[in-house]
Design an enzyme around this catalytic site. Structure first.
Site, PDB file in Angstrom:
ATOM      1  N   GLU A 175      29.590  13.738 -14.491  1.00  0.00           N
ATOM      2  CA  GLU A 175      28.297  13.902 -13.821  1.00  0.00           C
ATOM      3  C   GLU A 175      28.521  14.893 -12.691  1.00  0.00           C
ATOM      4  OE1 GLU A 175      24.727  11.522 -11.487  1.00  0.00           O
ATOM      5  OE2 GLU A 175      26.483  10.431 -12.208  1.00  0.00           O
ATOM      6  N   CYS A 233      22.960  14.561  -5.228  1.00  0.00           N
ATOM      7  CA  CYS A 233      23.167  15.647  -6.200  1.00  0.00           C
ATOM      8  C   CYS A 233      21.865  16.157  -6.787  1.00  0.00           C
ATOM      9  CB  CYS A 233      24.102  15.187  -7.316  1.00  0.00           C
ATOM     10  SG  CYS A 233      23.462  13.828  -8.306  1.00  0.00           S
TER      11      CYS A 233
END
Length: 479
Positions: free
Chosen positions: A222, A256
């Site tokens: 990720e 993020c």
């Protein structure tokens, strides 16, 4: 006698090797495979969180200045919801199912039987050090694996807390913790794992993949990326500004998928900046430094980098900073800054003017070939098409924005589905789909992007539907 002593000393001085060896011993014993054992360990993980909520909140406050409400919303609550959802559906997910056979193999029969992979390494980042460590662990345990956890050394209070609690709630060694920095992580990656789950930057992600390739270990990454916002919806200006500000400045912008920059037409910039200023004051007060709800930068190195991005730019709102407190007031630029400022992981989103009313947004060039999460506030179809996505969720007071839950995919990368031994198609069954959970920590949740290939490995193109669980789902990028 001397060589034996030297060997023992070497092994005892390697926590990484010892942790992996113990986790593999537990897995090889078969104790993690029964569904009852999986459920028991999931409940132990749930108890670890619930019984130590105050300690977790204190650790997050020490590391990131996260207030109690934000810690509950973006770390504790998300993980507990994942565990509860997994417990409710575990039996169905682990159930074998019939598999198709080609005509040449009839009248044989085949079944797809989910099987655990073995020992899984989970490497967590510093920005959401609880959720992004324990949330993947739920999938690992549900699939019948053992785990080695590597918390981030940049969140030392949280890392120490997890290292202290895990042996108490998993005394059998099914879950082990290895603390430390780069040397310890390097030694961990030199060990053989059956799967690696990594959340962090692309730079470190490449290191992880290179190390995993030595053992042909599958990896779930990720990684970060850019999340632009297109705005041309004048009718919902204040609502959009409030949601954009909340999504960006939660956790002091260290998320993020937080909006990185806002694209709009030049005539809309003054009104949008004013609305953003009002939204920040409404959410965190006139001086966020004095409140308990606005976070801090994780360390001085990141603080210096972010302050450096502010230099030479026209900051029209916020931007005050204090290195002693690692505090940066929520800033907004009035024009597009240098390209280097498009890549911060902190509270520094620019507002470049680009696009027109008729043509829609024109994304500025950057290191990312495709956006990670594009968000759109628009009433025009031509503007929606380049940024097909749902807007950021409302800024919540006490509860999170929840939608259809993708927790099932957290078990898929850490389990395989070979046919049952004796089936005519043994050895030719398709491998399990590499899907996993996209738990979104306190930031906007986008439902789709124009292309599956543009997604992060752990970000689905569309959540599974509660009403139609068998509906087709998008694939996953290999990044």
């Amino acid at each position: 006698m001397a060589p034996t002593t030297a060997t023992t000393t070497t092994e005892s001085s390697s926590p990484a090797r010892a942790a992996v060896s113990e986790a593999r011993r537990v897995f090889d014993s078969g104790d993690t495979r029964p569904l009852a054992a999986r459920a028991r360990r999931l409940r132990a993980l749930r108890a670890l969180i619930i019984e130590n909520e105050a300690a977790i909140e204190a650790a997050l406050w020490s590391d990131l200045h996260k207030g109690s409400g934000e810690a509950q919303l973006t770390e504790i609550g998300v993980t507990l919801a994942e565990i509860d959802h997994t417990l409710r559906h575990l039996r169905r997910w682990a159930r074998s199912r019939r598999g198709p056979l080609p005509l040449a193999l009839l009248p044989g029969r085949a079944r797809l039987v989910p099987e655990p992979l073995g020992v899984v390494l989970v490497i967590a980042p510093w920005n959401y050090p609880v959720q992004l460590l324990l949330d993947p662990l739920a999938g690992v345990l549900a699939a019948g694996n053992t785990a080695v956890l590597k918390p981030s050394e940049l969140a030392p209070a949280t890392s120490a807390l997890v290292a202290r609690l895990v042996p108490r709630y998993f005394p059998d060694g099914a879950v082990r913790v290895v603390e430390g920095g780069v040397p310890e992580t390097t030694e961990l990656l030199a060990q053989r794992f059956d799967h690696i789950v990594f959340t962090g930057s692309g730079t470190v992600g490449r290191v992880v993949m290179r190390a995993a390739a030595e053992h042909l270990t599958p990896v779930t990454l990720e990684l970060g990326g850019k999340s632009p916002v297109w705005f041309d919806d004048d009718a919902h200006l204040r609502q959009a500004a409030r949601r954009i500000a909340w999504a960006k400045f939660t956790n002091a912008g260290q998320t993020c998928i937080a909006p990185d920059y806002v694209m709009t037409t030049p005539d809309r910039v003054p009104a949008l900046v004013d609305a953003l200023k009002e939204a920040v004051a409404d959410l965190w007060g006139a001086d966020p430094r004095t409140g308990d709800d606005y976070g801090r930068i994780v360390n001085e190195r990141q603080f210096d980098r972010l302050v450096g991005l502010l230099e030479g730019t026209e900051v029209v709102v916020g931007g005050d900073h204090d290195r002693a407190e690692r505090y940066i007031a929520p800033p907004w630029y009035s024009s597009r800054p240098p390209a280097r400022a498009l890549w911060p992981s902190g509270p520094t989103p620019p507002t470049p003017c680009c696009g027109t009313r008729s043509s829609g947004p024109s994304c500025p060039s950057s290191r990312s070939r495709r956006p990670m999460r594009p968000y759109g506030w628009s009433t025009a179809g031509t503007s929606r098409s380049p940024c097909t996505s749902s807007p950021p969720p409302p800024a919540p007071a006490a509860s999170s924005n929840s939608g259809p839950h993708p927790a099932r995919w957290s078990t898929a990368p850490v389990s395989s589905t070979p046919p049952r031994p004796g089936c005519p198609s043994a050895g030719s069954a398709p491998a399990a789909s590499a899907r996993t959970t996209a738990s979104t920590p306190g930031a906007p949740s986008a439902t789709s992007s124009p292309s599956c290939a543009s997604r992060s490995p752990r970000t689905p193109c569309a959540w599974p539907s509660r009403r139609s669980p068998t509906a087709p789902r998008c694939g996953w990028s290999s990044a």
